[in-house]
Each structure stands twice: as C-alpha cells, then as structure tokens.
Design an enzyme around this catalytic site. Structure first.
Site, PDB file in Angstrom:
ATOM      1  N   CYS A 175       1.834   6.657  -5.441  1.00  0.00           N
ATOM      2  CA  CYS A 175       0.436   6.218  -5.420  1.00  0.00           C
ATOM      3  C   CYS A 175      -0.417   7.181  -4.589  1.00  0.00           C
ATOM      4  CB  CYS A 175       0.346   4.765  -4.935  1.00  0.00           C
ATOM      5  SG  CYS A 175      -1.229   3.999  -5.379  1.00  0.00           S
ATOM      6  N   HIS A 228       3.916   2.182  -8.455  1.00  0.00           N
ATOM      7  CA  HIS A 228       4.710   1.787  -7.281  1.00  0.00           C
ATOM      8  C   HIS A 228       6.129   1.402  -7.701  1.00  0.00           C
ATOM      9  CE1 HIS A 228       1.968   1.721  -3.790  1.00  0.00           C
ATOM     10  NE2 HIS A 228       1.018   1.514  -4.680  1.00  0.00           N
ATOM     11  N   GLU A 282       8.732   1.305  -6.001  1.00  0.00           N
ATOM     12  CA  GLU A 282       9.444   0.505  -4.979  1.00  0.00           C
ATOM     13  C   GLU A 282       9.211  -0.985  -5.187  1.00  0.00           C
ATOM     14  OE1 GLU A 282       6.552   1.726  -4.502  1.00  0.00           O
ATOM     15  OE2 GLU A 282       5.406   0.327  -3.263  1.00  0.00           O
TER      16      GLU A 282
END
Ligand code: MN
Length: 271
Positions: free
Chosen positions: A119, A230, A232
């Site tokens: 990001c 994202h 994660e």
C-alpha cells in the site's frame, strides 16, 4: 532460524497512544498491524519491527543487517518529495516517517535487499526511485472505481490484471507466459493515493480496470515489488497473498545464504 525481515512501523504521538482505549500511561509509541508480523512468521521469517529512525546512515545500517524488508501501509507521502504542492484531498502526512522510509527504500534498491512494499509501501518505492503519486484518486481520476473499501480487510473488493511477462504473475501463481493474456486476481483496497509518474527504473506489473496502478516492480533488482493492496489482511485465506510473502522469504533466504557464504553473515560479525 528463518531470514530476518524488517517491517517498518509508524509513530504514535502521546495523544494518539493515550486516547480512548489507548495505553494506561499515555506516552509516544510505535504502531504496526499484528497481521504483518503474523504473515512473516507464518512464511518462516523472523519479524523485526523497525521504528522510524533517522538519516541515510541509519537506514544503511539496518539494510546491512536485514535479509528482507517490508515497507508497510500508513499515511500519505508529502508531495514535496516528488516536487508537487499539496492539493485538496491530500491526507495526513508524517514527514519523519517519510524521510526514514525513503532512505530505507533507496538503500534497499541500491544494495539488492529483497523488499515488498504494501500500500503506502509501493508508493514509497516509486517516490524513492524518482516517481510521483496521485495525491487523491477521486479528484485526479474522476472515473476511478472505489479504492477505499468499506468491506472487511479480508474481503477482496476489486480485480486487478496482472501483466504477463513481469515478476508478479510468477509470484502469485498465474502460469501465463508472455504470450498469454493477463491473469486477473481479486484484491482488497484501502488507498486513496496511487502511482502517477512511474519511476524510471520501475515497471508496472498490475493495474485495476480503471487504469490505476496496483503493482510496481524493479527489473534490475533481485526482488523489489510493491502492491497497492494489503496481502497481510488476506494471506490466511487467499493463495496469491500467501505467495507474496513466500516469495519475499525465498528471496531473503537466498540473500541470507549468500551472506553466510561470504563469511560476513551474522555469525561472522558476532561470533
Ligand atoms: Mn485498489
């Protein structure tokens, strides 16, 4: 022991740390989402949280010790870094974090340290290498789709086309070669800025259907890749997201082996 992966953290002011639900005794602190650490550990790495530091020398010292680096998500970059004045729509800026992460990114790009930008991190990579950003997608690109979702972090809300012949399709598992069409994957989206002018040493490896750049890589580097989404937030349920971390860890592992092979690894320094 797995490769040592640094994850950049943001700063929390005394007020931010001590707000409702904050620390018992308000004091300045650092912030990193637990999901970044979990993703690195699950992929087999040792996660080291990097607080904002100072100066190119400090950044080079970290980069020498790390096997890999994640530039994490966060606030907007100061447009001064790419030679523009701020425009309405620019959000909160953290100049100290900007300077630190740009120095880290330049050091990582210069010395071949494997780096994954997430990001804000892809934006840091592009700006550090001489590119620019759209300060606010909605104002800069009126036809753009919704890039700041109101859905949960684990839910992918838009598609991106992964460009054939780049590093990214090999990383996320699309088998399409250069002669095949683009692979589409679904991603989450929590950004209102995006890459505008691409850095000279970079190439685009994924775009959304509105043309917004969603991934950038650096072909002259062993592993330097940034994604606008994202992973994660989705690695535990989405194979392409998991593979992004696995690819970073694999590149970091190669670097760790190379360092030990030269006798200049951690053991040599401290043994
Ligand atoms: Mn997006």
């Amino acid at each position: 022991m797995g490769p040592l992966i640094g994850i950049t953290a943001g700063s929390l002011s005394r007020d931010q740390a001590g707000g409702p639900g904050g620390l018992v005794e308000p004091a300045p602190g650092f912030f990193i989402g637990a999901a970044y650490v979990a993703a690195v550990e699950r992929a087999g790495g040792l996660a080291a949280v990097l607080p904002p530091g100072e100066g190119a020398e400090g950044a080079e010292a970290w980069v020498e010790r790390l096997d890999g680096l994640i530039l994490s998500g966060g606030s907007d970059l100061d447009p001064t870094l790419y030679g523009e004045e701020p425009v309405p729509g620019l959000g909160r800026v953290d100049p100290a974090r900007d300077a630190w992460e740009v120095a880290l990114a330049r050091a990582a790009l210069a010395c071949g340290l494997p780096v994954l930008g997430i990001c804000r991190g892809v934006q840091v990579l592009n700006v550090a290498a001489g590119g620019s950003l759209h300060q606010d997608i909605a104002r800069a690109l009126p036809g753009a789709i919704k890039h700041f979702q109101d859905a949960p972090r684990w839910h992918p809300t838009h598609s991106v086309a992964v460009i054939p012949g780049t590093l990214l399709p090999r990383v996320v598992g699309g088998d399409a070669g250069p002669s095949e069409g683009a692979v589409e994957i679904r991603v989450n989206s929590f950004h209102h800025q995006a890459v505008h002018r691409l850095a000279p040493s970079a190439r685009v490896s994924a775009v959304a259907r509105d043309g917004v750049v969603e991934a950038v890589e650096f072909p002259g580097h062993p592993f330097a890749l940034g994604v606008q989404w994202h992973p994660e937030g989705t690695w535990d349920r989405d194979e392409p997201s998991r593979r992004l971390f696995a690819a970073l860890l694999a590149a970091a592992g190669d670097r760790a082996v190379g360092r030990r092979g030269l006798g200049n690894g951690h053991g040599g320094m401290w043994g």
